[in-house]
Design an enzyme around this catalytic site. Structure first.
Site, PDB file in Angstrom:
ATOM      1  N   CYS A  87       0.822  -1.208   0.000  1.00  0.00           N
ATOM      2  CA  CYS A  87       0.000   0.000   0.000  1.00  0.00           C
ATOM      3  C   CYS A  87       0.863   1.268   0.000  1.00  0.00           C
ATOM      4  CB  CYS A  87      -1.005  -0.032   1.143  1.00  0.00           C
ATOM      5  SG  CYS A  87      -2.457   0.962   0.745  1.00  0.00           S
ATOM      6  N   HIS A 139      -3.684  -4.899   0.021  1.00  0.00           N
ATOM      7  CA  HIS A 139      -3.106  -5.488   1.239  1.00  0.00           C
ATOM      8  C   HIS A 139      -3.297  -7.007   1.195  1.00  0.00           C
ATOM      9  CE1 HIS A 139      -2.551  -1.762   3.647  1.00  0.00           C
ATOM     10  NE2 HIS A 139      -3.598  -1.320   2.967  1.00  0.00           N
ATOM     11  N   GLU A 177      -2.117  -9.178   2.986  1.00  0.00           N
ATOM     12  CA  GLU A 177      -2.108  -9.757   4.342  1.00  0.00           C
ATOM     13  C   GLU A 177      -3.511  -9.953   4.918  1.00  0.00           C
ATOM     14  OE1 GLU A 177      -0.561  -7.033   3.424  1.00  0.00           O
ATOM     15  OE2 GLU A 177      -1.107  -5.307   4.646  1.00  0.00           O
TER      16      GLU A 177
HETATM   17  N1  GLN Z   1      -1.705   6.774   2.789  1.00  0.00           N
HETATM   18  C1  GLN Z   1      -1.844   6.042   1.573  1.00  0.00           C
HETATM   19  C2  GLN Z   1      -3.194   6.288   0.913  1.00  0.00           C
HETATM   20  O1  GLN Z   1      -4.110   6.739   1.543  1.00  0.00           O
HETATM   21  C3  GLN Z   1      -1.620   4.553   1.792  1.00  0.00           C
HETATM   22  C4  GLN Z   1      -2.647   3.918   2.649  1.00  0.00           C
HETATM   23  C5  GLN Z   1      -2.202   2.609   3.255  1.00  0.00           C
HETATM   24  O2  GLN Z   1      -1.015   2.291   3.304  1.00  0.00           O
HETATM   25  N2  GLN Z   1      -3.124   1.843   3.789  1.00  0.00           N
HETATM   26  O3  GLN Z   1      -3.363   6.022  -0.255  1.00  0.00           O
END
Ligand code: GLN
Length: 519
Positions: free
Chosen positions: A366, A488, A490
């Site tokens: 992410c 994600h 995970e």
């Molecule tokens: N801050 C980033 C976004 O909002 C990544 C979010 C995250 O890592 N869950 O896109």
């Protein structure tokens, strides 16, 4: 009390029943006023777990999914916020026909209704569960918990005795002489009884196994049969806990109370989670919070992949604001987790550059994916001020998602939950998944700025997965293992189903360790 392991106890009891062929589901009650965990600080409550339907929930639901191989939805996490919102909406609609709306019966009725709805939701789109585990978070005596405990008391009276049991998880500390102290358990049971709740089973959490003497003593003070006082000592690996509870005969007690046949358990899962390790790798996770619970699912996914590869994965937690290249030099792989905000971002970019240039196995998740793109744009493509719109001034190679523009509310408004992703044939990620269409979970507001995709690709970064116009995966073909995902992975990993990107990463770490010369 919190932090005792109610969630793991719940998930483990569920596993015992599942191993006996029963269909199990689970509900978590969080008595806080937030509608969901989405707006909560992970440093206080641990990771925000994301469900397939986009629900942002307590991390215990992650344990339920991992232990029970089930897919839960937002309705499986009940909070005071949700309950009150439902009741107030009903009141505004006039559903209560002029009645004075009160905690008893209106709030307690709504709580019972929410529990029944979640219990009756088909498991994994199939049949309705035989057993629903309901974990009541919070502490006996908290003002917030009261309506929930009252609803539980009412339910207990409404259902037949063999249709509902109460399990109480308590702390049994040990004194300096090595004797178990049962007083806290005596007192907490007394507090429960004052609310009209008599536990059927007591799970005694302690640093060592409780012997028959201590169990007898607890039994005498609480009216819980000694057989139903269960010892649950601290365990190094949470997946060993079902096996420990199995030895304590918990399944027998539960089945007895619920008038269920105590079938012969299938032992395959126990074998799976206790496979011997023949290797060990060390992975650096660059963390922004000093608390491992913030990265619970990442930690577990590394464990799932490690088990499948007979490799113990040791995590070296590195503080994003206080690590040096020296800390990265002797690990077998580097992982950059998700995150929000500016703090620690430059240091994470430094670690990604280190992994790329020194050809170390690298997994970015992410925010980790977004920072990989920024790092590549800065140091390969030649845009020195490349950054994300989230971080402020600069060239925005990462930009706000179009549908996020003008969104002001923070709760439940990100790009959340399952999305279909198409992987490019012949890429590393397609090889790892063994197919080209996958479903993974999301939680973000920013994306790779479409204006820079062609330039980044021309400079050698391969976007190997996408969801329509949205870039989802990037990799570098000439690197031994460089993979980053906007999703994600995970949140979908379990011991029975380790996540492909994690499997690939741990396998690469193992290879890196055995043949460092190939770097
Ligand atoms: N801050 C980033 C976004 O909002 C990544 C979010 C995250 O890592 N869950 O896109």
């Amino acid at each position: 009390m919190s932090g005792l392991g109610k969630g793991i106890t719940t998930a483990s009891i569920g596993r015992l029943l599942k191993n006996r062929g029963y269909l199990v589901t689970a509900v978590k009650i969080d008595p806080y006023l937030n509608i969901d965990a989405g707006t909560m600080n992970p440093a206080q409550h641990g990771e925000v777990f994301v469900l397939s339907d986009g629900g942002e929930v307590d991390l215990d639901l992650g344990n339920y999914e991992r232990f029970l191989d089930i897919n839960l939805t937002s309705i499986h996490n009940i909070t005071t916020g949700k309950v009150y919102r439902n009741v107030i909406e009903k009141e505004r609609r006039g559903d209560f026909l002029g009645a004075t709306v009160q905690i008893i019966p209106h709030i307690t009725d709504e709580i019972k209704h929410c529990i029944h709805c979640a219990a009756e939701e088909a498991v994994n789109g199939g049949k309705v569960a035989d057993i629903c585990l309901v974990e009541v978070g919070g502490t006996v005596g908290d003002i917030e918990s009261m309506p929930f405990l009252e609803a539980v008391r009412q339910m207990h009276g409404e259902l037949a005795p063999e249709d509902m049991i109460l399990v109480h998880v308590t702390l049994v500390p040990m004194d300096t002489m090595g004797d178990f102290k049962t007083k806290p358990t005596q007192h907490s049971v007394k507090a429960l009884r004052e609310l009209g709740l008599q536990p059927d089973i007591i799970v005694a959490r302690s640093s060592d196994v409780l012997g028959p003497e201590a169990k007898k003593k607890i039994s005498a003070f609480t009216d819980v049969p000694a057989k139903a006082v269960v010892s649950a000592k601290d365990a190094a690996d949470i997946y060993q806990i079902p096996m420990e509870l199995e030895k304590e005969g918990v399944a027998d007690v539960v089945c007895n109370y619920l008038s269920l046949e105590n079938r012969e358990p299938d032992l395959a899962w126990y074998r799976l989670v206790s496979q011997e390790y023949t290797n060990r790798v060390t992975v650096a996770v660059i963390s922004k919070y000093g608390i491992e619970d913030v990265y619970m699912s990442i930690k577990e996914s590394l464990k799932h992949a490690g088990r499948a590869l007979s490799t113990e994965v040791k995590i070296r937690w590195l503080d994003a604001e206080a690590f040096s290249d020296h800390d990265l030099a002797d690990v077998d792989g580097i992982l950059i987790p998700g995150g929000f905000g500016k703090r620690g971002v430059e240091e994470k970019i430094r670690a990604i550059r280190y992994a790329r240039e020194n050809k170390r196995p690298y997994l970015g998740l992410c925010l980790g994916f977004q920072l990989s793109v920024i790092e590549y744009a800065r140091h390969v493509l030649g845009i020195p001020d490349a950054t994300s719109e989230e971080m402020g001034e600069g060239t925005h190679v990462i930009a706000i998602l179009p549908e996020q523009e003008g969104v002001n509310d923070l709760g439940g408004t990100m790009r959340l939950g399952n999305c279909d992703i198409t992987l490019k044939e012949g890429t590393m990620v397609a090889g790892l998944y063994g197919r080209t269409t996958i479903v993974e979970r999301h939680r973000h507001r920013y994306e790779v700025n479409p204006a820079f995709i062609a330039d980044l690709e021309a400079a050698g970064l391969v976007f190997s997965g996408a969801c329509g116009p949205r870039m989802e995966v990037c990799e570098i073909p000439e690197h031994p293992f460089y993979l980053a995902t906007q999703f994600h992975p995970e949140f979908r990993s379990s011991p029975t189903n380790p996540s492909p990107p994690y499997l690939g990463f741990v396998a690469a770490c193992k290879k890196n360790k055995s043949s460092p010369g190939e770097r």
